[in-house]
Design a protein around this motif. Structure first.
Motif: not given
Length: 332
Positions: A295-306
């Motif tokens: 939510t705060n824009g961290e790309p690795q976490s965005q990929c992991g959430i996906g």
């Protein structure tokens, strides 16, 4: 300056500190670029940020362990408080900047710097370094004003010089000068300088690569709650990169970095919960950490959430949300 940590350090040494000391410490918490009052025995004194920086540099925080050190602290406060600075050029410059009068603000700031205001010199150096508030980017001018400020042992100026000498596109590379200024700032209590000195020993920038020295300086910064230093230590200790692997200590540092809202630390600690590294496997906790960082824009976490949303293990499968987060990660 991490004022909160400075205050906590004093209070941790003196559980029975006199009201006189506590009044000073509590008022220091109100520090800003404006004039701040310090009350001592019912007398009001005025201290600005420049004076406060001089005060902190005057007292070695690691030495605040006895009555003599308390007296040095009081003497430094009172010495810095002997005059009012309501009408200083620096404060006038700040007022002009707040009113978007950049030209007038710069002229006042230059005058203050030329008249020896060490904090004005530091701010002017930073404006030249990045080309801010209407000034052109000019690393040579930045270097000049930072060096003027270092004559008054302003730690921010020392740190900035240290970083400039090891960074491309500013001024000449000079790793020895970089180490000199970073070490001086770190010895004077600058937390960011301590962290960067640790990085220098990790990368061999101006000094031999040395895991002992790197861990020493990174730990110094991390213990004073520098989240980046906490993350660097956690990452390196988790995988045994440069330091001997120590998963328990690594998890401890990552948890502290997460408490300080370090987004990459949230990803790495979430990964530990996903894979059961140093902690009990907990996909729900992994999802919480990754969602917060994503939510705060961290790309690795965005990929992991996906991927978690595609798998449907920590949460219910949701391919639409998964596509949203994977697309966000690709755009980052």
């Amino acid at each position: 300056m991490q004022i909160n940590k400075f205050i906590l350090l004093i209070l941790s040494h003196f559980t029975n500190t006199s009201d006189r000391i506590l009044n000073i410490v509590k008022r220091l918490y109100e520090l800003s670029c404006k004039l701040i009052p310090i009350k001592v025995d019912n007398d009001e004194y005025s201290v600005n940020l420049s004076n406060y920086l001089s005060l902190i540099d005057y007292v070695n925080l690691s030495d605040i362990t006895n009555k003599e050190s308390i007296d040095r602290l009081l003497d430094a406060v009172l010495s810095a408080s002997q005059y009012s600075v309501d009408d200083t050029l620096f404060l006038k410059a700040n007022k002009e900047f707040s009113n978007e009068n950049h030209f007038t603000g710069i002229q006042l700031l230059k005058s203050a710097a030329a008249n020896g205001d060490s904090y004005a010199q530091t701010v002017l150096g930073t404006y030249y370094l990045f080309g801010d508030n209407g000034l052109p980017q000019d690393p040579n001018e930045a270097e000049y004003w930072y060096k003027q400020a270092t004559k008054s042992e302003i730690r921010e100026a020392e740190r900035q010089l240290g970083l400039m000498y090891r960074t491309d596109n500013f001024i000449r590379h000079d790793y020895l000068e970089s180490y000199f200024y970073l070490r001086k700032a770190a010895d004077g209590g600058d937390i960011m300088a301590a962290r960067e000195l640790g990085n220098s020993f990790m990368a061999g920038l101006g000094v031999p690569r040395d895991p002992v020295q790197a861990e020493k300086w990174l730990t110094k910064a991390a213990e004073l709650d520098d989240s980046e230093a906490q993350y660097i230590l956690g990452n390196a200790l988790l995988y045994g990169n440069f330091f001997a692997q120590n998963i328990i200590v690594a998890i401890s540092w990552l948890q502290r970095a997460v408490e300080n809202n370090h987004e990459e630390a949230k990803f790495l600690l979430g990964k530990c919960y996903r894979e059961g590294i140093g902690v009990k496997k907990n996909l729900s906790r992994c999802y919480e950490l990754w969602l917060e960082a994503a939510t705060n824009g961290e790309p690795q976490s965005q990929c992991g959430i996906g991927h978690l949303l595609c798998e449907g293990k920590a949460v219910e499968k949701n391919f639409i949300q998964a596509a949203f987060w994977l697309r966000k990660a690709k755009e980052s």
